[in-house]
Design a protein around this motif. Sequence first.
Motif, PDB file in Angstrom:
ATOM      1  N   GLY A  59      31.956  30.940  -1.494  1.00  0.00           N
ATOM      2  CA  GLY A  59      31.939  29.872  -0.379  1.00  0.00           C
ATOM      3  C   GLY A  59      31.662  28.501  -0.491  1.00  0.00           C
ATOM      4  N   ASP A  60      31.448  28.194  -1.865  1.00  0.00           N
ATOM      5  CA  ASP A  60      31.077  27.039  -2.093  1.00  0.00           C
ATOM      6  C   ASP A  60      31.086  26.741  -3.667  1.00  0.00           C
ATOM      7  OD1 ASP A  60      29.900  24.334  -2.316  1.00  0.00           O
ATOM      8  OD2 ASP A  60      28.083  24.733  -1.313  1.00  0.00           O
ATOM      9  N   TYR A  61      30.745  25.666  -4.592  1.00  0.00           N
ATOM     10  CA  TYR A  61      30.713  25.628  -5.764  1.00  0.00           C
ATOM     11  C   TYR A  61      29.505  24.742  -6.323  1.00  0.00           C
ATOM     12  CZ  TYR A  61      32.978  20.779  -5.039  1.00  0.00           C
ATOM     13  OH  TYR A  61      33.313  19.684  -4.778  1.00  0.00           O
ATOM     14  N   TYR A  62      29.175  24.869  -7.537  1.00  0.00           N
ATOM     15  CA  TYR A  62      27.854  24.474  -8.144  1.00  0.00           C
ATOM     16  C   TYR A  62      28.283  22.808  -8.319  1.00  0.00           C
ATOM     17  CZ  TYR A  62      23.624  23.506 -10.638  1.00  0.00           C
ATOM     18  OH  TYR A  62      22.546  23.082 -11.262  1.00  0.00           O
ATOM     19  N   PRO A  63      27.480  21.926  -7.913  1.00  0.00           N
ATOM     20  CA  PRO A  63      25.922  22.304  -7.240  1.00  0.00           C
ATOM     21  C   PRO A  63      26.312  22.479  -5.629  1.00  0.00           C
ATOM     22  CG  PRO A  63      26.212  19.975  -7.644  1.00  0.00           C
ATOM     23  CD  PRO A  63      27.281  20.443  -8.231  1.00  0.00           C
ATOM     24  N   ARG A  64      25.560  23.433  -5.134  1.00  0.00           N
ATOM     25  CA  ARG A  64      26.014  23.845  -3.682  1.00  0.00           C
ATOM     26  C   ARG A  64      25.457  22.610  -2.814  1.00  0.00           C
ATOM     27  NH1 ARG A  64      22.480  28.828  -2.664  1.00  0.00           N
ATOM     28  NH2 ARG A  64      20.878  27.330  -3.733  1.00  0.00           N
ATOM     29  N   SER A  73      20.247  16.490   7.654  1.00  0.00           N
ATOM     30  CA  SER A  73      21.104  15.867   6.705  1.00  0.00           C
ATOM     31  C   SER A  73      21.686  16.906   5.633  1.00  0.00           C
ATOM     32  CB  SER A  73      20.277  14.500   6.094  1.00  0.00           C
ATOM     33  OG  SER A  73      19.240  14.957   5.304  1.00  0.00           O
ATOM     34  N   TRP A  74      22.610  16.324   4.803  1.00  0.00           N
ATOM     35  CA  TRP A  74      23.164  17.373   3.880  1.00  0.00           C
ATOM     36  C   TRP A  74      22.589  16.401   2.562  1.00  0.00           C
ATOM     37  CZ3 TRP A  74      25.554  21.650   4.771  1.00  0.00           C
ATOM     38  CH2 TRP A  74      26.150  21.969   5.992  1.00  0.00           C
ATOM     39  N   TYR A  75      22.490  17.594   1.587  1.00  0.00           N
ATOM     40  CA  TYR A  75      22.422  17.023   0.030  1.00  0.00           C
ATOM     41  C   TYR A  75      22.615  18.193  -0.935  1.00  0.00           C
ATOM     42  CZ  TYR A  75      18.282  20.359   0.166  1.00  0.00           C
ATOM     43  OH  TYR A  75      17.448  21.479   0.416  1.00  0.00           O
ATOM     44  N   LEU A  76      22.560  17.657  -1.959  1.00  0.00           N
ATOM     45  CA  LEU A  76      23.353  18.530  -3.092  1.00  0.00           C
ATOM     46  C   LEU A  76      22.276  19.381  -3.827  1.00  0.00           C
ATOM     47  CD1 LEU A  76      26.007  16.307  -4.880  1.00  0.00           C
ATOM     48  CD2 LEU A  76      26.373  18.146  -3.231  1.00  0.00           C
ATOM     49  N   LEU A 122      37.634  24.271   1.499  1.00  0.00           N
ATOM     50  CA  LEU A 122      37.040  23.585   0.297  1.00  0.00           C
ATOM     51  C   LEU A 122      37.319  22.099   0.324  1.00  0.00           C
ATOM     52  CD1 LEU A 122      36.061  23.896  -2.537  1.00  0.00           C
ATOM     53  CD2 LEU A 122      38.477  24.636  -3.203  1.00  0.00           C
ATOM     54  N   LYS A 123      38.371  21.567   1.068  1.00  0.00           N
ATOM     55  CA  LYS A 123      38.686  20.213   0.835  1.00  0.00           C
ATOM     56  C   LYS A 123      37.413  19.573   1.855  1.00  0.00           C
ATOM     57  CE  LYS A 123      42.621  18.927   2.649  1.00  0.00           C
ATOM     58  NZ  LYS A 123      43.750  18.926   3.221  1.00  0.00           N
ATOM     59  N   ARG A 124      36.901  20.228   2.966  1.00  0.00           N
ATOM     60  CA  ARG A 124      35.773  19.609   3.796  1.00  0.00           C
ATOM     61  C   ARG A 124      34.594  19.450   2.830  1.00  0.00           C
ATOM     62  NH1 ARG A 124      38.690  22.295   8.023  1.00  0.00           N
ATOM     63  NH2 ARG A 124      37.876  24.140   7.757  1.00  0.00           N
ATOM     64  N   ILE A 125      34.395  20.546   1.975  1.00  0.00           N
ATOM     65  CA  ILE A 125      33.222  20.782   1.303  1.00  0.00           C
ATOM     66  C   ILE A 125      33.134  19.573   0.122  1.00  0.00           C
ATOM     67  CG2 ILE A 125      31.848  22.092  -0.468  1.00  0.00           C
ATOM     68  CD1 ILE A 125      32.425  24.540   1.158  1.00  0.00           C
ATOM     69  N   ALA A 126      34.443  19.459  -0.475  1.00  0.00           N
ATOM     70  CA  ALA A 126      34.370  18.471  -1.697  1.00  0.00           C
ATOM     71  C   ALA A 126      34.422  17.120  -1.159  1.00  0.00           C
ATOM     72  CB  ALA A 126      35.675  18.738  -2.525  1.00  0.00           C
ATOM     73  N   LEU A 127      34.790  16.980   0.257  1.00  0.00           N
ATOM     74  CA  LEU A 127      34.894  15.604   0.487  1.00  0.00           C
ATOM     75  C   LEU A 127      33.471  15.055   0.732  1.00  0.00           C
ATOM     76  CD1 LEU A 127      36.408  13.149   1.443  1.00  0.00           C
ATOM     77  CD2 LEU A 127      36.681  14.021   3.860  1.00  0.00           C
ATOM     78  N   ARG A 128      32.469  16.187   1.724  1.00  0.00           N
ATOM     79  CA  ARG A 128      31.196  15.721   1.951  1.00  0.00           C
ATOM     80  C   ARG A 128      30.410  15.521   0.641  1.00  0.00           C
ATOM     81  NH1 ARG A 128      28.221  16.438   6.694  1.00  0.00           N
ATOM     82  NH2 ARG A 128      29.946  17.669   7.509  1.00  0.00           N
ATOM     83  N   LYS A 129      30.549  16.343  -0.379  1.00  0.00           N
ATOM     84  CA  LYS A 129      29.766  16.379  -1.594  1.00  0.00           C
ATOM     85  C   LYS A 129      30.199  14.931  -2.212  1.00  0.00           C
ATOM     86  CE  LYS A 129      29.504  21.090  -3.208  1.00  0.00           C
ATOM     87  NZ  LYS A 129      29.768  21.917  -4.272  1.00  0.00           N
ATOM     88  N   GLN A 130      31.236  14.388  -2.060  1.00  0.00           N
ATOM     89  CA  GLN A 130      31.767  13.224  -2.809  1.00  0.00           C
ATOM     90  C   GLN A 130      30.973  12.118  -1.897  1.00  0.00           C
ATOM     91  OE1 GLN A 130      35.424  12.484  -4.534  1.00  0.00           O
ATOM     92  NE2 GLN A 130      35.767  10.750  -3.021  1.00  0.00           N
ATOM     93  N   GLY A 131      30.720  12.214  -0.849  1.00  0.00           N
ATOM     94  CA  GLY A 131      30.080  11.165  -0.114  1.00  0.00           C
ATOM     95  C   GLY A 131      28.767  10.940  -0.200  1.00  0.00           C
ATOM     96  N   LEU A 132      28.086  12.051  -1.015  1.00  0.00           N
ATOM     97  CA  LEU A 132      26.691  12.287  -1.376  1.00  0.00           C
ATOM     98  C   LEU A 132      26.408  11.533  -2.675  1.00  0.00           C
ATOM     99  CD1 LEU A 132      25.871  15.652   0.064  1.00  0.00           C
ATOM    100  CD2 LEU A 132      25.078  13.485   1.097  1.00  0.00           C
ATOM    101  N   GLN A 133      27.601  11.236  -3.577  1.00  0.00           N
ATOM    102  CA  GLN A 133      27.438  10.762  -4.882  1.00  0.00           C
ATOM    103  C   GLN A 133      27.204   9.295  -4.812  1.00  0.00           C
ATOM    104  OE1 GLN A 133      27.301  12.771  -7.131  1.00  0.00           O
ATOM    105  NE2 GLN A 133      28.672  14.503  -6.339  1.00  0.00           N
ATOM    106  N   THR A 134      26.311   8.795  -5.510  1.00  0.00           N
ATOM    107  CA  THR A 134      25.731   7.440  -5.593  1.00  0.00           C
ATOM    108  C   THR A 134      25.853   6.976  -7.319  1.00  0.00           C
ATOM    109  OG1 THR A 134      23.277   8.180  -5.980  1.00  0.00           O
ATOM    110  CG2 THR A 134      24.302   7.772  -3.701  1.00  0.00           C
TER     111      THR A 134
END
Length: 209
Positions: A59-64, A73-76, A122-134
Amino acid sequence: MIVGQEQRLFAAHEDVLSLSPYLRAILKGKALDEGTKQLELPAEEPEILSCILEFLYKGDYYPRLLHGKRRDSWYLENAQDTNNNGGRGSSEATFFHPGVGDIVLRDTVVYCTAEKYGLEDLKRIALRKQGLQTDIPADVILRSARYAYDNTPDSESRLRAHYLALIIRSRKTFKRSGTMQMEMENGGKLFFDLFVAMCNHMDDLAEIR
């Protein structure tokens, strides 16, 4: 499964792979060979396919993607969360994509593959993760944006909108980028959409004033 130009081998259960409409359609056309079916996916990158399989199983991929209840809030997940990732894969935001010939954002490629495989969660997860990258360099962002446009249909707007908003928010940085000038000279729908988005942004600012 035989994946990529390096022909990396992956094993997975057919019922798990069939959660993807794209893979399910391929599996239907494959004959059984001693109780197994062999898929050949030469166009896929092993690192990305590994993320896809991890999502299908867990249901997710590393890093979760983790949710902090205190701040809502969300974080990796990182090394401090697990001490050891158990060899599950890289937590780097970027990777070298042989098809591109350069560094791109991993979550962007995961998103585009999820689009092809019909995996909306998976699209929703990947998009949210990308938004957390700095701290991603401007040239990597622009290259990844180009990849996103090249590997999603025009009807798919979320990832494209993410990049347009990101470039507009950081326009001072991109204005100084030599890569930006080169990419603009190459043109394409990315920069047409960016022009329209910038015009709308300026109109919004004018209305606020």
